[in-house]
Each structure stands twice: as structure tokens, then as C-alpha cells.
Design an enzyme around this catalytic site. Structure first.
Site, PDB file in Angstrom:
ATOM      1  N   THR A   1       8.816  69.776  98.226  1.00 22.20           N
ATOM      2  CA  THR A   1       8.234  69.981  96.754  1.00 22.20           C
ATOM      3  C   THR A   1       6.735  69.208  96.633  1.00 22.20           C
ATOM      4  O   THR A   1       6.643  68.140  97.555  1.00 22.20           O
ATOM      5  CB  THR A   1       9.459  69.308  95.774  1.00 22.20           C
ATOM      6  OG1 THR A   1       8.509  69.168  94.553  1.00 22.20           O
ATOM      7  CG2 THR A   1       9.793  68.087  96.239  1.00 22.20           C
ATOM      8  N   ASP A   2       6.093  69.545  95.663  1.00 26.51           N
ATOM      9  CA  ASP A   2       4.521  68.678  95.539  1.00 26.51           C
ATOM     10  C   ASP A   2       4.961  67.495  94.742  1.00 26.51           C
ATOM     11  O   ASP A   2       4.171  66.620  94.845  1.00 26.51           O
ATOM     12  CB  ASP A   2       3.784  69.470  94.498  1.00 26.51           C
ATOM     13  CG  ASP A   2       4.425  69.916  92.850  1.00 26.51           C
ATOM     14  OD1 ASP A   2       5.566  69.452  92.859  1.00 26.51           O
ATOM     15  OD2 ASP A   2       3.694  70.605  92.246  1.00 26.51           O
ATOM     16  N   GLU A   3       6.306  67.202  94.251  1.00 29.19           N
ATOM     17  CA  GLU A   3       6.631  65.936  93.678  1.00 29.19           C
ATOM     18  C   GLU A   3       6.583  64.682  94.676  1.00 29.19           C
ATOM     19  O   GLU A   3       6.334  63.722  94.131  1.00 29.19           O
ATOM     20  CB  GLU A   3       8.171  66.063  92.886  1.00 29.19           C
ATOM     21  CG  GLU A   3       8.260  67.417  92.037  1.00 29.19           C
ATOM     22  CD  GLU A   3       9.343  67.589  91.166  1.00 29.19           C
ATOM     23  OE1 GLU A   3       9.927  66.099  90.833  1.00 29.19           O
ATOM     24  OE2 GLU A   3       9.552  68.204  90.742  1.00 29.19           O
TER      25      GLU A   3
ATOM     26  N   TYR B   1      14.847  61.939  93.262  1.00 23.15           N
ATOM     27  CA  TYR B   1      14.821  63.112  93.746  1.00 23.15           C
ATOM     28  C   TYR B   1      13.596  63.044  94.343  1.00 23.15           C
ATOM     29  O   TYR B   1      13.639  63.436  95.748  1.00 23.15           O
ATOM     30  CB  TYR B   1      14.701  64.085  92.558  1.00 23.15           C
ATOM     31  CG  TYR B   1      14.000  65.427  93.245  1.00 23.15           C
ATOM     32  CD1 TYR B   1      14.833  66.387  93.932  1.00 23.15           C
ATOM     33  CD2 TYR B   1      12.697  66.207  92.644  1.00 23.15           C
ATOM     34  CE1 TYR B   1      14.243  67.405  94.653  1.00 23.15           C
ATOM     35  CE2 TYR B   1      12.466  67.312  93.153  1.00 23.15           C
ATOM     36  CZ  TYR B   1      13.232  68.059  94.095  1.00 23.15           C
ATOM     37  OH  TYR B   1      12.778  69.108  94.626  1.00 23.15           O
TER      38      TYR B   1
ATOM     39  N   LYS C   1      13.269  63.538  98.524  1.00 26.28           N
ATOM     40  CA  LYS C   1      12.695  64.730  99.351  1.00 26.28           C
ATOM     41  C   LYS C   1      11.591  64.199 100.477  1.00 26.28           C
ATOM     42  O   LYS C   1      11.523  64.650 101.435  1.00 26.28           O
ATOM     43  CB  LYS C   1      11.940  65.505  98.310  1.00 26.28           C
ATOM     44  CG  LYS C   1      12.944  66.554  97.487  1.00 26.28           C
ATOM     45  CD  LYS C   1      13.984  67.455  98.334  1.00 26.28           C
ATOM     46  CE  LYS C   1      12.996  68.409  98.803  1.00 26.28           C
ATOM     47  NZ  LYS C   1      14.073  69.569  99.651  1.00 26.28           N
TER      48      LYS C   1
HETATM   49  P1  NAD Z   1      18.997  74.531  93.384  1.00 26.31           P
HETATM   50  O1  NAD Z   1      19.283  73.415  93.035  1.00 26.31           O
HETATM   51  O2  NAD Z   1      19.073  75.752  92.437  1.00 26.31           O
HETATM   52  O3  NAD Z   1      19.843  74.783  94.674  1.00 26.31           O
HETATM   53  C1  NAD Z   1      20.106  74.107  95.889  1.00 26.31           C
HETATM   54  C2  NAD Z   1      21.235  74.665  96.668  1.00 26.31           C
HETATM   55  O4  NAD Z   1      21.661  73.865  97.582  1.00 26.31           O
HETATM   56  C3  NAD Z   1      22.673  75.024  95.847  1.00 26.31           C
HETATM   57  O5  NAD Z   1      23.144  76.154  95.883  1.00 26.31           O
HETATM   58  C4  NAD Z   1      23.463  73.803  96.297  1.00 26.31           C
HETATM   59  O6  NAD Z   1      24.785  74.129  96.055  1.00 26.31           O
HETATM   60  C5  NAD Z   1      22.809  73.788  97.618  1.00 26.31           C
HETATM   61  N1  NAD Z   1      23.389  72.470  98.308  1.00 26.31           N
HETATM   62  C6  NAD Z   1      23.088  71.309  97.619  1.00 26.31           C
HETATM   63  N2  NAD Z   1      23.646  70.287  98.537  1.00 26.31           N
HETATM   64  C7  NAD Z   1      24.033  70.907  99.576  1.00 26.31           C
HETATM   65  C8  NAD Z   1      24.566  70.479 101.005  1.00 26.31           C
HETATM   66  N3  NAD Z   1      24.747  69.130 101.286  1.00 26.31           N
HETATM   67  N4  NAD Z   1      24.735  71.462 101.885  1.00 26.31           N
HETATM   68  C9  NAD Z   1      24.741  72.700 101.541  1.00 26.31           C
HETATM   69  N5  NAD Z   1      24.351  73.037 100.407  1.00 26.31           N
HETATM   70  C10 NAD Z   1      23.831  72.343  99.649  1.00 26.31           C
HETATM   71  O7  NAD Z   1      17.611  74.142  94.067  1.00 26.31           O
HETATM   72  P2  NAD Z   1      16.193  75.075  94.107  1.00 26.31           P
HETATM   73  O8  NAD Z   1      15.329  75.068  92.882  1.00 26.31           O
HETATM   74  O9  NAD Z   1      16.674  76.259  94.518  1.00 26.31           O
HETATM   75  O10 NAD Z   1      15.322  74.489  95.263  1.00 26.31           O
HETATM   76  C11 NAD Z   1      15.517  74.716  96.797  1.00 26.31           C
HETATM   77  C12 NAD Z   1      14.685  73.930  97.592  1.00 26.31           C
HETATM   78  O11 NAD Z   1      13.371  74.036  97.213  1.00 26.31           O
HETATM   79  C13 NAD Z   1      14.898  72.251  97.645  1.00 26.31           C
HETATM   80  O12 NAD Z   1      14.898  72.089  98.547  1.00 26.31           O
HETATM   81  C14 NAD Z   1      13.874  71.980  96.523  1.00 26.31           C
HETATM   82  O13 NAD Z   1      13.494  70.601  96.697  1.00 26.31           O
HETATM   83  C15 NAD Z   1      12.868  72.856  96.683  1.00 26.31           C
HETATM   84  N6  NAD Z   1      11.730  73.146  95.827  1.00 26.31           N
HETATM   85  C16 NAD Z   1      12.090  73.281  94.666  1.00 26.31           C
HETATM   86  C17 NAD Z   1      11.128  73.670  93.406  1.00 26.31           C
HETATM   87  C18 NAD Z   1      11.679  74.204  92.121  1.00 26.31           C
HETATM   88  O14 NAD Z   1      10.733  74.296  91.412  1.00 26.31           O
HETATM   89  N7  NAD Z   1      12.914  74.538  91.994  1.00 26.31           N
HETATM   90  C19 NAD Z   1       9.859  73.559  93.712  1.00 26.31           C
HETATM   91  C20 NAD Z   1       9.536  73.153  94.981  1.00 26.31           C
HETATM   92  C21 NAD Z   1      10.629  72.798  96.141  1.00 26.31           C
HETATM   93  P1  TYD Z   2      12.021  70.402  85.141  1.00 31.28           P
HETATM   94  O1  TYD Z   2      12.236  72.148  85.110  1.00 31.28           O
HETATM   95  O2  TYD Z   2      13.186  69.584  85.082  1.00 31.28           O
HETATM   96  O3  TYD Z   2      11.234  70.278  86.512  1.00 31.28           O
HETATM   97  P2  TYD Z   2      10.521  68.912  87.051  1.00 31.28           P
HETATM   98  O4  TYD Z   2      10.803  67.948  86.463  1.00 31.28           O
HETATM   99  O5  TYD Z   2      11.097  69.244  88.504  1.00 31.28           O
HETATM  100  O6  TYD Z   2       9.063  69.228  87.009  1.00 31.28           O
HETATM  101  O7  TYD Z   2      10.896  69.980  83.996  1.00 31.28           O
HETATM  102  C1  TYD Z   2       9.798  70.551  84.063  1.00 31.28           C
HETATM  103  C2  TYD Z   2       9.160  69.865  83.015  1.00 31.28           C
HETATM  104  O8  TYD Z   2       9.535  70.094  81.595  1.00 31.28           O
HETATM  105  C3  TYD Z   2       8.905  68.414  83.164  1.00 31.28           C
HETATM  106  O9  TYD Z   2       7.618  67.698  82.811  1.00 31.28           O
HETATM  107  C4  TYD Z   2      10.135  67.743  82.388  1.00 31.28           C
HETATM  108  C5  TYD Z   2       9.971  68.815  81.182  1.00 31.28           C
HETATM  109  N1  TYD Z   2      11.285  68.834  80.224  1.00 31.28           N
HETATM  110  C6  TYD Z   2      11.273  68.896  79.176  1.00 31.28           C
HETATM  111  O10 TYD Z   2      10.364  68.560  78.340  1.00 31.28           O
HETATM  112  N2  TYD Z   2      12.575  69.161  78.469  1.00 31.28           N
HETATM  113  C7  TYD Z   2      13.645  69.452  79.018  1.00 31.28           C
HETATM  114  O11 TYD Z   2      14.631  69.640  78.220  1.00 31.28           O
HETATM  115  C8  TYD Z   2      13.328  69.504  80.515  1.00 31.28           C
HETATM  116  C9  TYD Z   2      14.587  70.135  81.315  1.00 31.28           C
HETATM  117  C10 TYD Z   2      12.313  69.296  80.992  1.00 31.28           C
END
Ligand code: NAD
Ligand code: TYD
Length: 352
Positions: free
Chosen positions: A133-135, A159, A163
Site C-alpha cells: 500500500t501507499d500508506e 495497519y 504492511k
Molecule cells: P481485504 O481485507 O478485502 O481482503 C483480505 C483477504 O485476506 C480476506 O479475504 C481475508 O480473509 C484474507 N486473509 C486475512 N488474513 C489472512 C491470513 N492470515 N491467511 C490467509 N488469508 C488471510 O483486503 P483488500 O482490500 O482486498 O487488500 C488486499 C491487499 O491489498 C492487502 O495486502 C492490502 O494491504 C493491499 N492494498 C489494499 C488497498 C485497498 O485500497 N483496499 C490499497 C493498496 C493495497
Molecule cells: P478507508 O476507506 O478506511 O481507507 P484508508 O483509511 O485506508 O485510506 O477510508 C478512506 C478515507 O475516508 C480515510 O481518510 C478515512 C475516511 N473515512 C471517513 O471519513 N468516514 C468513514 O466512515 C470511513 C470508513 C472512512
């Protein structure tokens, strides 16, 4: 040839597996622990598909992962599995340490041993791609340039800290043991199958349910949004032609303040499914207590990926967000299934 995808029943993992099998016939073994964030419904269309094998399990289960690797001998592993919700990491960091740090470490150990067992030919094409992630880069001031791969890691939430730790472990396994790794650091994703506790699906869900739309603090925090299928295409590109040991930032050049995102969603809903009382969905916006340590701005400079690997996103924010709203309107049954009792407990704790 086979690939192993971890976290395949979550938001991005499921989109990745579905897109992968829609585009080619290379089989996928998918591993997921099936935590609250997962949903096997996401993969239901593959139930009778011989190219897909689903295994329920933990990336930290060394024996299981070793057995999967020996049985299927994947030519690549894509690690999506993670605990991914910042707010949950603030309320309880333990699971994040277990999966994102310890789990990644155990997975890497199993992969190291598997890599050691390969023929020279197999080893030369094998890849371990870590999805991050970019975070990990922390928070930007308004005038700062977008995050490049050179930025220092400055994670601010449990988180992002976990990561960051996983990214460092992946790097170390390349430098120390020669594991052929690739890492991608992507900005915020949105699109189909997004669990409705993250901002965009939560707002769509609450709007339609007549509930308030919670904005943390002043709503001026900036995120850089990428349609999930563009993230998946970037990962496929990096897997195909990425340089071993490199990291690639992935983003869509779509910086938006949270309040603007919520207003955009409300305007699309006003258009697609107007409120019965004739009022605007934006009237449901409510300002709530800010998230502790809330990062103010994320922005990704994805020019390395574009320049070196020729990747570009297909969607603009405007096209992607409309597709997303349409998907949620067309898949209300999916939303009702995931908004179970456990989901409601979480919402009660988070928003009192
Ligand atoms: P998500 O929470 O929707 O899905 C994560 C999945 O991993 C779930 O199905 C969960 O059951 C599984 N999981 C959790 N712990 C596990 C373990 N110990 N063993 C096997 N499976 C396990 O997350 P996502 O949004 O799909 O993100 C996927 C990846 O992409 C993550 O690594 C996250 O850090 C990264 N990412 C997400 C975003 C975003 O905006 N969602 C952006 C950048 C990077
Ligand atoms: P989120 O979807 O949780 O992603 P991340 O924290 O990983 O960026 O949140 C996106 C942005 O929206 C973040 O700045 C937090 C904000 N947010 C709200 O303002 N209200 C909400 O109820 C949630 C879930 C997030």
C-alpha cells in the site's frame, strides 16, 4: 503452469482471480483464511471451474503452505492476504501483527524452502509478488510531491506499520536469500466486492439504507483513488515484466478530498436511484469524530510503472465511480449477505 493467490476471497484478491481467469487459462490455486473481510460469494462464479482450486487456510500455517507448494508447484505467488482496515488496526492491532508481519514471514520461509527445491529452469522464471500500500509512506503536506518509490517509509497507523514491516521482510528475502520478489505499493482502491466498512461502499450502503454518511473530521483528507481492475492490470503487468527486486508504485492520478468523494457518490445516486422523498442523498452527510493519527494526504507518483512497464489505468475517477455505484445497485443481495450480525456489531463499536 499455475499461480498461487493468497487473500483471494477479499476485495482485491477476488477481483484479481476473476480477471485472471477471464483473460487466460492458467490455473489458480487460491488460499484464504476467510476472515470477516472475505466472502466466498465473490468467487462463486468459479465454483465449477476446473481452473480454480480454493483452499481455506492461513498464510502463517507453514505446514499447509509447504504442502500446497509441493503439490501445485506454482510458477508465481501473489500475496494479497492481509488485515487491511486502518480503523480496525486502531481498535485492535494484534491480528495485524499476526497476519501482516508473522504471516508474511512464515509464507516467505515456506517460499524460500520451495525456491531452494526448484530446478534452475523453474527458479529462473519464479516470482513472489507482494501486494502493498501507499500508506507505508505516511502522510503528505498539501504542496509535497506525490510518493515515489524513493520516499522514506513513515507509517502512522498499526495497519501501515505492519504492511511496512512485511515490505521490509520481502526486500530482505531478496537481498539475503536471492528470492525473486516484486513489490507493488498501491493507492486506495474502489470497485466491486469492496467490503462495506470502507468509505466508498459504506457511503453507498448507508445512503440507500437512509442512514447517515459519516465524515471523519473536516472531510478534507485526500486519498488517491484507483479502480480495482486497474490495480489488477498493474499487478499482471508487474508480474509479467517487472524487474526482480524492484518496487512499483501504482496509482490513478485521482487525488480527491473525502468530502468530494462522498458528494460525487451522492450525486450519482441522486441520478441513478433518487430518494423516495425527493431530497438529496447529500442531506444524510454527518460529521463525526476524526480517526486518531489520521493521515492527511496520500498521492502516488506512478510514473515508473508507466515509463518502465508501459502500464496506464483504463478508468478515470468519473467512469470508475459510476461503474461502482451501478455494481452496488445491481448487487444488493451481495451487500445484504455481507452485512451480517458481525458487521453490525463492528459499526456499533466504531460509530457508537
Ligand atoms: P481485504 O481485507 O478485502 O481482503 C483480505 C483477504 O485476506 C480476506 O479475504 C481475508 O480473509 C484474507 N486473509 C486475512 N488474513 C489472512 C491470513 N492470515 N491467511 C490467509 N488469508 C488471510 O483486503 P483488500 O482490500 O482486498 O487488500 C488486499 C491487499 O491489498 C492487502 O495486502 C492490502 O494491504 C493491499 N492494498 C489494499 C488497498 C485497498 O485500497 N483496499 C490499497 C493498496 C493495497
Ligand atoms: P478507508 O476507506 O478506511 O481507507 P484508508 O483509511 O485506508 O485510506 O477510508 C478512506 C478515507 O475516508 C480515510 O481518510 C478515512 C475516511 N473515512 C471517513 O471519513 N468516514 C468513514 O466512515 C470511513 C470508513 C472512512
Amino acid at each position: 503452469m499455475t499461480i498461487l493467490v493468497t487473500g483471494s476471497a477479499g476485495f482485491i484478491g477476488a477481483n484479481f482471480v476473476l480477471d485472471w481467469l477471464a483473460q487466460n487459462d492458467e490455473p489458480v490455486v487460491s488460499l484464504d483464511k476467510l476472515t470477516y473481510a472475505s466472502n466466498l460469494e465473490n468467487l462463486r462464479s468459479l465454483e465449477d471451474d476446473a481452473r480454480h482450486t480454493f483452499v481455506r487456510g492461513d498464510i502463517g500455517d507453514a505446514a499447509l503452505v509447504a504442502e500446497l507448494l509441493t503439490t501445485h508447484r506454482p510458477r508465481a505467488i501473489l500475496n494479497f492476504a492481509a488485515e487491511s482496515h486502518v480503523d480496525r488496526s486502531i481498535l485492535g492491532p494484534e491480528d495485524f501483527i499476526q497476519t501482516n508481519v508473522v504471516g508474511t514471514f512464515r509464507l516467505l520461509e515456506a517460499v524460500r524452502s520451495y525456491y531452494g527445491s526448484m530446478s534452475e529452469n523453474e527458479a529462473s522464471t519464479f516470482r513472489f509478488l507482494h501486494v502493498s500500500t501507499d500508506e507505508v509512506y505516511g502522510s503528505l503536506a498539501p504542496a509535497d510531491p506525490a510518493f515515489s518509490e524513493q520516499n522514506r517509509y513513515e507509517p502512522n497507523s498499526p495497519y501501515s506499520a505492519t504492511k511496512a514491516a512485511s515490505d521490509h521482510l520481502v526486500r530482505a528475502y531478496h537481498q539475503t536469500y536471492g528470492l525473486p520478489v516484486l513489490t507493488t505499493n498501491c493507492s486506495n482502491n474502489y470497485g466491486p466486492y469492496h467490503f462495506p466498512e470502507k468509505l466508498i461502499p459504506l457511503v453507498i450502503h448507508n445512503a440507500l439504507a437512509g442512514k447517515s454518511l459519516p465524515i471523519y473530521g473536516d472531510g478534507q483528507q485526500i486519498r488517491d483513488w484507483l479502480y480495482v481492475k486497474d490495480h489488477c492490470s498493474a499487478i499482471r503487468r508487474v508480474l509479467e515484466v517487472g524487474k526482480v527486486g524492484e518496487t512499483y508504485n501504482v496509482g490513478g492520478w485521482n487525488e480527491k478530498a473525502n468530502l468530494d468523494v462522498v458528494n460525487a457518490l451522492c450525486a450519482i445516486l441522486d441520478d441513478e436511484q433518487p430518494r423516495a422523498d425527493g431530497k438529496r442523498y447529500a442531506d444524510q452527510i454527518t460529521y463525526v469524530k476524526d480517526r486518531p493519527g489520521h493521515d492527511r494526504r496520500y498521492a502516488i507518483d506512478a510514473s515508473k510503472l508507466e515509463r518502465e512497464l508501459g502500464w496506464k489505468p483504463a478508468e478515470t475517477f468519473e467512469t470508475g465511480i459510476r461503474k461502482t455505484v451501478r455494481w452496488y445497485l445491481d448487487n444488493q443481495a451481495w451487500v445484504s449477505n455481507v452485512t451480517s450480525g458481525a458487521y453490525r456489531d463492528w459499526l456499533n463499536r466504531q460509530y457508537q
